[in-house]
Design an enzyme around this catalytic site. Sequence first.
Site, PDB file in Angstrom:
ATOM      1  N   GLU C 281       0.819  -1.197   0.000  1.00  0.00           N
ATOM      2  CA  GLU C 281       0.000   0.000   0.000  1.00  0.00           C
ATOM      3  C   GLU C 281       0.863   1.261   0.000  1.00  0.00           C
ATOM      4  O   GLU C 281       0.577   2.227  -0.710  1.00  0.00           O
ATOM      5  CB  GLU C 281      -0.920  -0.003   1.223  1.00  0.00           C
ATOM      6  N   GLU C 284       2.092   1.746  -3.393  1.00  0.00           N
ATOM      7  CA  GLU C 284       1.048   2.323  -4.241  1.00  0.00           C
ATOM      8  C   GLU C 284       0.905   3.825  -3.966  1.00  0.00           C
ATOM      9  O   GLU C 284       0.802   4.634  -4.891  1.00  0.00           O
ATOM     10  CB  GLU C 284      -0.270   1.598  -3.936  1.00  0.00           C
ATOM     11  N   CYS C 301      -8.581  -2.532   3.531  1.00  0.00           N
ATOM     12  CA  CYS C 301      -8.520  -3.813   4.231  1.00  0.00           C
ATOM     13  C   CYS C 301      -9.809  -4.147   4.955  1.00  0.00           C
ATOM     14  O   CYS C 301      -9.904  -5.192   5.573  1.00  0.00           O
ATOM     15  CB  CYS C 301      -7.325  -3.888   5.172  1.00  0.00           C
ATOM     16  N   SER C 321      -7.081   1.827  -2.545  1.00  0.00           N
ATOM     17  CA  SER C 321      -5.917   1.011  -2.876  1.00  0.00           C
ATOM     18  C   SER C 321      -6.414  -0.327  -3.391  1.00  0.00           C
ATOM     19  O   SER C 321      -7.478  -0.805  -2.988  1.00  0.00           O
ATOM     20  CB  SER C 321      -5.091   0.814  -1.601  1.00  0.00           C
ATOM     21  N   LYS C 360     -15.736 -10.407   7.029  1.00  0.00           N
ATOM     22  CA  LYS C 360     -14.699 -11.217   6.378  1.00  0.00           C
ATOM     23  C   LYS C 360     -15.205 -12.603   6.034  1.00  0.00           C
ATOM     24  O   LYS C 360     -14.629 -13.286   5.192  1.00  0.00           O
ATOM     25  CB  LYS C 360     -13.459 -11.234   7.250  1.00  0.00           C
ATOM     26  N   GLU C 363     -16.456 -11.832   2.790  1.00  0.00           N
ATOM     27  CA  GLU C 363     -15.343 -11.463   1.906  1.00  0.00           C
ATOM     28  C   GLU C 363     -14.658 -12.699   1.322  1.00  0.00           C
ATOM     29  O   GLU C 363     -14.308 -12.744   0.146  1.00  0.00           O
ATOM     30  CB  GLU C 363     -14.321 -10.631   2.693  1.00  0.00           C
ATOM     31  N   GLU C 368     -13.709 -12.214  -6.604  1.00  0.00           N
ATOM     32  CA  GLU C 368     -12.411 -11.597  -6.889  1.00  0.00           C
ATOM     33  C   GLU C 368     -11.303 -12.195  -6.042  1.00  0.00           C
ATOM     34  O   GLU C 368     -10.129 -11.998  -6.331  1.00  0.00           O
ATOM     35  CB  GLU C 368     -12.466 -10.085  -6.599  1.00  0.00           C
ATOM     36  N   CYS C 508     -11.173  -2.482  13.986  1.00  0.00           N
ATOM     37  CA  CYS C 508     -11.451  -3.909  14.178  1.00  0.00           C
ATOM     38  C   CYS C 508     -11.564  -4.313  15.639  1.00  0.00           C
ATOM     39  O   CYS C 508     -12.210  -5.318  15.950  1.00  0.00           O
ATOM     40  CB  CYS C 508     -10.370  -4.740  13.507  1.00  0.00           C
TER      41      CYS C 508
HETATM   42  S1  SF4 Z   1     -14.000  -5.775  11.976  1.00  0.00           S
HETATM   43 FE1  SF4 Z   1     -15.158  -4.082  11.193  1.00  0.00          FE
HETATM   44  S2  SF4 Z   1     -13.620  -2.555  10.696  1.00  0.00           S
HETATM   45 FE2  SF4 Z   1     -12.572  -4.498  10.888  1.00  0.00          FE
HETATM   46  S3  SF4 Z   1     -12.515  -5.310   8.864  1.00  0.00           S
HETATM   47 FE3  SF4 Z   1     -14.321  -6.138   9.828  1.00  0.00          FE
HETATM   48  S4  SF4 Z   1     -15.938  -4.768   9.250  1.00  0.00           S
HETATM   49 FE4  SF4 Z   1     -14.044  -3.712   8.842  1.00  0.00          FE
HETATM   50  S1  FES Z   2      -7.827  -5.277   8.812  1.00  0.00           S
HETATM   51 FE1  FES Z   2      -7.390  -7.258   9.368  1.00  0.00          FE
HETATM   52  S2  FES Z   2      -8.528  -7.556  11.093  1.00  0.00           S
HETATM   53 FE2  FES Z   2      -8.964  -5.514  10.633  1.00  0.00          FE
END
Ligand code: SF4
Ligand code: FES
Lengths: 160, 524, 579
Positions: C281, C284, C301, C321, C360, C363, C368, C508
């Site tokens: 990053e 970039e 992220c 990014s 996630k 995700e 992709e 997070c």
């Molecule tokens: S915990 Fe919340 S801030 Fe962190 S990556 Fe997941 S959604 Fe995004």
């Molecule tokens: S960016 Fe990886 S846990 Fe939040």
Amino acid sequence: MFLFDQEENREKIEEFIAFMDKNREMDGALLPVLQEAQNKFGYIPEEIVELISSHMQILTSTIYGVATFYSQFSFVPRGKYSISVCMGTACYVKGATDILEEFSKVLGIGLGETTPDRKFSIVETRCVGLCSDAPVVMINNQVYTHFKRADVDHILSILG
Amino acid sequence: MAQTLAEIKEMAWWELVKRLNETPDEYNIGHDSISLKGDYYQLQERIALRNIGIINPDSIEEYIATDGYFALQKALLMKPEEVVKVVKDSGLRGRGGAGFSAGRKWESAAKQQVEQKYVICNADEGDPGAYMDRSILEGDPHSVLEGMAICGYAIGANKGYIYVRAEYPKAVSSLINAIDQAQKLGVLGDNILDSGFDFHIELRLGAGAFVCGESTALMESIEGKRGMPRNKEFRTTERGLWGKPTVINNVETLANVAPIINKGADWFSAIGTPLSAGTKVFALVGKVNHPGLVEVPMGMSIYDIVYKIGGGIPDGKKAKAVQTGGPSGGCIPSKMWDTKVDFESLEEVGSIMGSGGMVVMDEKDCMVDIAKFFLEFSVDESCGKCTPCRIGNKRLLELLEKFTEGEADYTDINKLKNLSNVICTTSLCGLGQSSPNPVLSTLNYFYDEYKEHAEDKHCRSGVCKQLLRYEVNERCVGCTRCLQHCPVDCITGAIRERHYIDSEKCIRCGECFNNCPVDAITVY
Amino acid sequence: MRVTINEKEIHVEEGTTILEAAKLLNISIPTLCHLHLHDIKYLNKQASCRVCVVDVKGQDNLLPACATPCKEGMVISTDSFRAIQARRTIVELLLSDHPNSCLTCAMNLDCELQKLAGDLGIRKIHYMGETHDEPIDDNSYSIIRDPNKCILCKRCETMCTEIQTVGALTDIGRGFFTTVGPAFHRPMNETTCTFCGQCLAVCPTGALTEVNNIKKIWRAINADKYVIVQTAPAVRVALGEEFGLEPGTPVTGKMVTALRRVGFKQVYDTNFAADLTIMEEATEFVNRVKHDGKLPILTSCCPSWVNFIEQQFPDMLDIPSTCKSPHEMFGALTKSYLCEKMGLNQDQVVVVSVMPCVAKKYESHRQELQGEGGHRDVDFVITTRELAIMIKETGINFLDLPDSDFDNPMGESTGAGVIFGSSGGVIEATLRTAYHMMTGSELPDTLIEFHGLRGLDGIKTASVDIEGRTFNIAVAHGLGNARKLLEGIRDGTFEVDAIEIMACPGGCIGGAGQPYHHGNMEILEKRAQGIYAEDRNKEKRRSHQNVHVQKLYKEFLGTPGSKKAHDLLHTHYTPRPKL
Ligand code: SF4
Ligand code: FES
Ligand SMILES: Cc1cc2nc3c(=O)[nH]c(=O)nc-3n(C[C@H](O)[C@H](O)[C@H](O)COP(=O)(O)O)c2cc1C
Ligand code: SF4
Ligand code: SF4
Ligand code: SF4
Ligand code: SF4
Ligand code: SF4
Ligand code: SF4
Ligand code: SF4
Ligand code: FES
Ligand code: FES
């Protein structure tokens, strides 16, 4: 599911958009806009919700939440004839339940339902303000006062 | 204005008299007053309904002929606080339900030091069985507009909304026409009657939600949201529509304003009782010979209204009770019909004035069933926001259903009471706070009927179908018609012999009764 | 203003609610719908559950403590017989329209309704009747919605609409059958929902919960797969809470040991990938700066944030990014570099991420983010909470575990990697490395902590001078703040060069997969402190100093931004406008 034919409704949609444009500045315009949609299309198709959303910048969730709150709005088309039996107090004590039952029996549909041929719907109404002439039945905008159970067959055969 | 109000009145009065004289039997025409003729009107005193059935609602001139807009003209020459004082001194209380002093409400809003304020006319009339607002809106729309404009001037608001039920299309068109005429004449709009005061009125249609009659829910609805009542943290006269000070008054309340300004506070407060001044319009309906709208001075007894004006109970049936106040009100048994109808007396006997619904019930009405009817209404119309009303009323209704279906026992009577009390004391808005009233008042006055339903599985009025018993009596000629119609084949009997119904199997559909040619089926 | 509560007097300021006043007196009043998260300006004030009703002298009705402001001279009783009875009845009513299936409910022992029923001694539900019977929505990879367990507090709606400005949820219908859910009763994955999960983080019941992947992982472990696990930075400062430790206590060593005992073949640190992310990053960023590329650059992220920008700002997809999120980078490397190194076939390897995050989960299923042959970079994602359950399930005595280290080569990390877990951390880490890339020298130790970018303020800004040029930096957490920033960029009111955005309040550490905070925002504060302490305790605090990262480039990727790095570590975005 009923499908909403955009092509067939093109003209109405355009009029509807014009209505939204005219009332864009109005405070709290969502309800009048939904009422216009309900009146124009007979119900509120999903496509129209999306249209309102993009045109008026209101979230679809908000529109859906508001529309499902009010009993005026319906998401499925109603029958050609909307039969509303007044279930207000005056009509109730004068036997409205029997009338509702009779319509239900003859048409074979329950309250809030529409016959498969989309001809009749039974909807509930509460007091249309003609209590001294109870019981009252309204079919579309036509009012029938002092209605009797025995009138059901007759009325349906006239419309039928 | 090209012509003054007085000039218009001069001309219009004679036109009106001329028109009414075509049917002289219907009117008493004095040299400056007109009223409706007939016994039915004799005991009434019509203030809010003063013009109903007399003037043509589509004609602003006819309204002016009966002193219309003179009160506004008079008010505009007074100081706003003087107008507030007259209304306050008159003792006018809200006719929409709660009976709050109109003058005090106006005063509170007038005190707020902000630019933007609003007047709202609550024309959502939702109480099933009450239709006085409809009648006023359709028959005398200008009286409401005038009341609103006077209120606007008194509190310093120049915008008003009328929130009217969409189910009243005729009222809507009548209002649209009236607003249009009033603007053209200069009694609404900018610089009213050259006073420098502006007042505009906009119509908003309800969309079929009873709870939108509640003042804060109504405001949410005008704001384009779900019509859910707000938590009562602020008075609406401090923070109402769009957070601005707002006076919300009922149609009938507003229709009283012009006569009060015209004739003075003392005139009005002399009518009715000391704490409930003036008149009240009731929608007298149900089991009564002459149903209709009656406007009487506060304090008249129920008996007088039902018998002297309403002509008593039809078909020689025995009176049982009147229900006042709609789904928030209660039932008053016929033995207490000397009760006066005013705010205090009705509350004392466990009912309320409400918007003025008065439903007469006779011996054929089951009080448990009536309580259930009103509760069904409240369950349907609960906005669903708060727990006691959303779930509590549903459970209360289910309990009542146990009674009408013969499944209740005596412990359920206690449950009804306890749950009702919790719902009343913890609900967020007036709907939930009063929805158990029909249950509590019938429990209070018709306890025996509840007991009979629970213990004897009997409904003395014969309304609760599940509690009925069908039996063949000695009149039976053995025609077999009943047998053929019974959907569950629980009737036996040979041709030309007396038939028999197996009560265990009978589903109480009533088909045998309906089809017996000789009345040989007894139902009890 | 003077009020009396349960015979104790107290002076409070105007506007104080009865609930707040009672709290000052240490009198607790049960609540359910009410939730106030001061730090992020979240206030759910429905006053709808009515569980908090109290008796106020002179009032016929009981009043909700959470929404009734104190008035001079008020005499309040929170424990009158009437109030207690009413509260009990109200909870009974809620339970009368509830599945009451606590034993098998995801919220068992974490549920506020359950706790309330326990606290009030409910032993019987006196009023029973019809109940909600609505389909459960388990169509998404992240969130399960069981409307039958919903108590209509609207905490989720307030969160989604006011804080996240997504507005995926609304109350639907009226009366008894009111529900809270998406428009047209659509499944969540067909709405604007970004899967941030903040709704479920505040849901007091099991009506909104995360999709549980534990079973799948047990299955993989027992199917003799080579199951590799990685843990996100924010997990280590929160996991301990599930075992009774203070929030913010780092339990990295015990966690690694526990993961091995649970049966994972190798245990890696997502922080390593975070360092790698920074390399990519920062490169970039530096490239964009050097070649007059599009600025600002946005971090990428947070998958919920990526969803948000794809849906709501489809015209701005050229600014984020292209870096994958760290755990996805890790997954991609595991299935290429590590497999190669260990002589394993992709099919044998299962990559599990332990994340503070429910987005996630979704995700990892993004098209992709699938490598050759449709292999997902990451196979399964579990949350901190799910990991705690696995540990408890195994019967491990977590607190007594010895510490152990992550496996290598992808287990080492710098302090820059760990601060990813807190809002502001990613950009702070990027700056540490970008400075080096631009100047060739290191930011002095005294300057590497950007305190202006830390903490719970919604939008934080700072500027740094690098070689005579001033770079303006902004940080937003919570999607509502992100929206403000993006709109500001679009209309030119925000002139910034680099922006970090995290969907969850606090970043997070406040992710929806973390142990429930139950409204106590101090917990987030403490987790952040834990994270920054980890950073401070590290010898190396700049990503480019990570020896294993350097080795990875040398052995496998070439240079940051190389073709190979792009193929494996970068992604692209697609406009998905939705209303
Ligand atoms: S915990 Fe919340 S801030 Fe962190 S990556 Fe997941 S959604 Fe995004
Ligand atoms: S960016 Fe990886 S846990 Fe939040
Ligand atoms: C559930 C509910 C429904 C109501 N419906 C009406 C109504 O239909 N019309 C009305 O005027 N007032 C209605 N009210 C009363 C209003 O809240 C408010 O008190 C009234 O409009 C004030 O006007 P007033 O002071 O002139 O009566 C309702 C109240 C409740 C709680
Ligand atoms: S009492 Fe009933 S109508 Fe009033 S807010 Fe509560 S749920 Fe809604
Ligand atoms: S009431 Fe109906 S079920 Fe009972 S005996 Fe008569 S016909 Fe049969
Ligand atoms: S219909 Fe009447 S008369 Fe005929 S068999 Fe039945 S009960 Fe007897
Ligand atoms: S939501 Fe709470 S009360 Fe309901 S089943 Fe789950 S744990 Fe039990
Ligand atoms: S709490 Fe009661 S119901 Fe639940 S597991 Fe224990 S014994 Fe069983
Ligand atoms: S996950 Fe986030 S975006 Fe989705 S509904 Fe919940 S709060 Fe809204
Ligand atoms: S889903 Fe949860 S947070 Fe949302 S309203 Fe229901 S119980 Fe409350
Ligand atoms: S109750 Fe039926 S018209 Fe009023
Ligand atoms: S916590 Fe106060 S009403 Fe819900």
